[in-house]
Design a protein around this motif. Structure first.
Motif, mmCIF file in Angstrom:
data_model
loop_
_atom_site.group_PDB
_atom_site.id
_atom_site.type_symbol
_atom_site.label_atom_id
_atom_site.label_comp_id
_atom_site.label_asym_id
_atom_site.label_seq_id
_atom_site.Cartn_x
_atom_site.Cartn_y
_atom_site.Cartn_z
ATOM 1 N N PRO A 27 30.388 -5.744 -21.443
ATOM 2 C CA PRO A 27 31.252 -4.576 -21.208
ATOM 3 C C PRO A 27 31.984 -4.644 -19.869
ATOM 4 C CG PRO A 27 28.983 -4.037 -20.685
ATOM 5 C CD PRO A 27 29.017 -5.509 -20.997
ATOM 6 N N HIS A 29 32.824 -2.780 -16.322
ATOM 7 C CA HIS A 29 31.830 -2.113 -15.468
ATOM 8 C C HIS A 29 32.565 -1.270 -14.432
ATOM 9 C CE1 HIS A 29 28.074 -1.177 -13.797
ATOM 10 N NE2 HIS A 29 27.832 -2.252 -13.080
ATOM 11 N N HIS A 30 32.912 -0.036 -14.829
ATOM 12 C CA HIS A 30 33.727 0.822 -13.974
ATOM 13 C C HIS A 30 33.045 2.133 -13.624
ATOM 14 C CE1 HIS A 30 37.471 -1.414 -15.762
ATOM 15 N NE2 HIS A 30 36.769 -2.157 -14.938
ATOM 16 N N SER A 31 31.740 2.260 -13.929
ATOM 17 C CA SER A 31 31.053 3.513 -13.676
ATOM 18 C C SER A 31 29.588 3.273 -13.360
ATOM 19 C CB SER A 31 31.169 4.431 -14.908
ATOM 20 O OG SER A 31 30.227 5.490 -14.852
ATOM 21 N N ASP A 34 27.190 3.203 -16.509
ATOM 22 C CA ASP A 34 27.342 2.228 -17.591
ATOM 23 C C ASP A 34 26.017 1.737 -18.173
ATOM 24 O OD1 ASP A 34 30.043 2.535 -17.209
ATOM 25 O OD2 ASP A 34 30.310 0.641 -16.141
ATOM 26 N N PHE A 90 27.391 -7.790 -17.425
ATOM 27 C CA PHE A 90 28.706 -7.311 -16.996
ATOM 28 C C PHE A 90 29.523 -8.484 -16.467
ATOM 29 C CE2 PHE A 90 25.983 -3.514 -16.396
ATOM 30 C CZ PHE A 90 26.671 -2.626 -17.222
ATOM 31 N N VAL A 95 30.130 -2.963 -9.966
ATOM 32 C CA VAL A 95 31.018 -1.881 -10.397
ATOM 33 C C VAL A 95 32.389 -2.062 -9.753
ATOM 34 C CG1 VAL A 95 31.393 0.601 -10.383
ATOM 35 C CG2 VAL A 95 29.089 -0.282 -10.711
ATOM 36 N N LEU A 124 34.036 0.509 -22.365
ATOM 37 C CA LEU A 124 33.212 1.645 -21.958
ATOM 38 C C LEU A 124 33.978 2.486 -20.944
ATOM 39 C CD1 LEU A 124 30.436 3.077 -21.840
ATOM 40 C CD2 LEU A 124 29.693 1.320 -20.232
ATOM 41 N N ARG A 125 34.048 3.780 -21.217
ATOM 42 C CA ARG A 125 34.651 4.706 -20.270
ATOM 43 C C ARG A 125 33.756 5.933 -20.117
ATOM 44 N NH1 ARG A 125 38.247 1.788 -17.466
ATOM 45 N NH2 ARG A 125 40.267 1.475 -18.476
ATOM 46 N N ALA A 136 30.916 10.010 -22.184
ATOM 47 C CA ALA A 136 30.902 8.549 -22.260
ATOM 48 C C ALA A 136 31.360 8.101 -23.647
ATOM 49 C CB ALA A 136 29.502 8.014 -21.981
ATOM 50 N N VAL A 138 31.986 4.555 -25.996
ATOM 51 C CA VAL A 138 31.669 3.133 -26.114
ATOM 52 C C VAL A 138 32.347 2.602 -27.367
ATOM 53 C CG1 VAL A 138 29.833 1.411 -26.242
ATOM 54 C CG2 VAL A 138 29.411 3.598 -25.068
#
Length: 205
Positions: A27, A29-31, A34, A90, A95, A124-125, A136, A138
């Protein structure tokens, strides 16, 4: 972790071909959420869960080993875990700021090949929409070969962003299933008594 997700998020929503059995999930990896979100999705799907973590992070939170964290240099352990359930790797590493993907590393593809399991791009957000708490989302893609991971993950992330952009902010995007319930917005809690009163009095609108 489950309590944190259910109390801190408005829910976890999933779409796409959810992996069955062993797989390496790759995925964005912005959070901070996650890893927690993907663990809850694995529990919902009935899959074992593990995630590669940096040595510094794991030394700060050693209890995470009890819920599936594997140090990034423990490659053999990662391969073993990928054969029996979801192993989250990731490709961006740490992140990153929300937005487009950053440079990706080859570790996820290598482990998937060594374990003989599918390599699955996952968008993923964790976003604020029309609810009080962030939600969230996915989106699972179809398995890909290692050289195709970059393009596939870009496509899934663009598709997820488009799904969110085109949807009513107070309802989930079309095609997404709620895997994990979360924290109800204050407006929903306030509205429940009024809906019950309308039902009792026969005022159905």
């Amino acid at each position: 972790m489950s309590r944190s997700v259910r109390a801190g998020l408005g829910g976890v929503w999933v779409r796409g071909p959810v992996p069955v059995g062993g797989a390496v999930l790759a995925p964005n990896h912005h959070s901070w959420w996650d890893g927690y979100v993907l663990r809850e999705a694995a529990l919902w799907a009935g899959s074992d869960f593990a995630v590669l973590m940096g040595a510094r992070q794991l030394s700060r939170f050693p209890f995470l080993r009890r819920v599936g964290a594997v140090r990034v240099d423990e490659v053999r352990a990662g391969v073993k875990r990928a054969r029996v359930g979801w192993l989250v790797v990731f490709p961006e590493g740490a992140v990153q700021p929300a937005g487009p993907l950053r440079a990706m590393q080859p570790g996820a593809a290598w482990i998937a090949g060594a374990a003989g399991v599918p390599l699955v791009p996952v968008a993923l957000r964790v976003v604020m929409r029309g609810a009080q708490a962030p939600e969230a989302f996915v989106r699972f893609g179809w398995p890909v070969a290692g050289p195709d991971l970059n393009d596939a993950l870009h496509r899934e992330l663009a598709a997820l962003d488009a799904d969110l952009l085109d949807s009513d902010p107070e309802t989930p995007p079309a095609g997404y299933l709620r895997a994990v319930p979360g924290r109800a917005s204050r407006s929903e809690r306030v509205d429940l008594p009024s809906r019950l009163l309308s039902w009792i009095t026969g005022d159905r609108g």
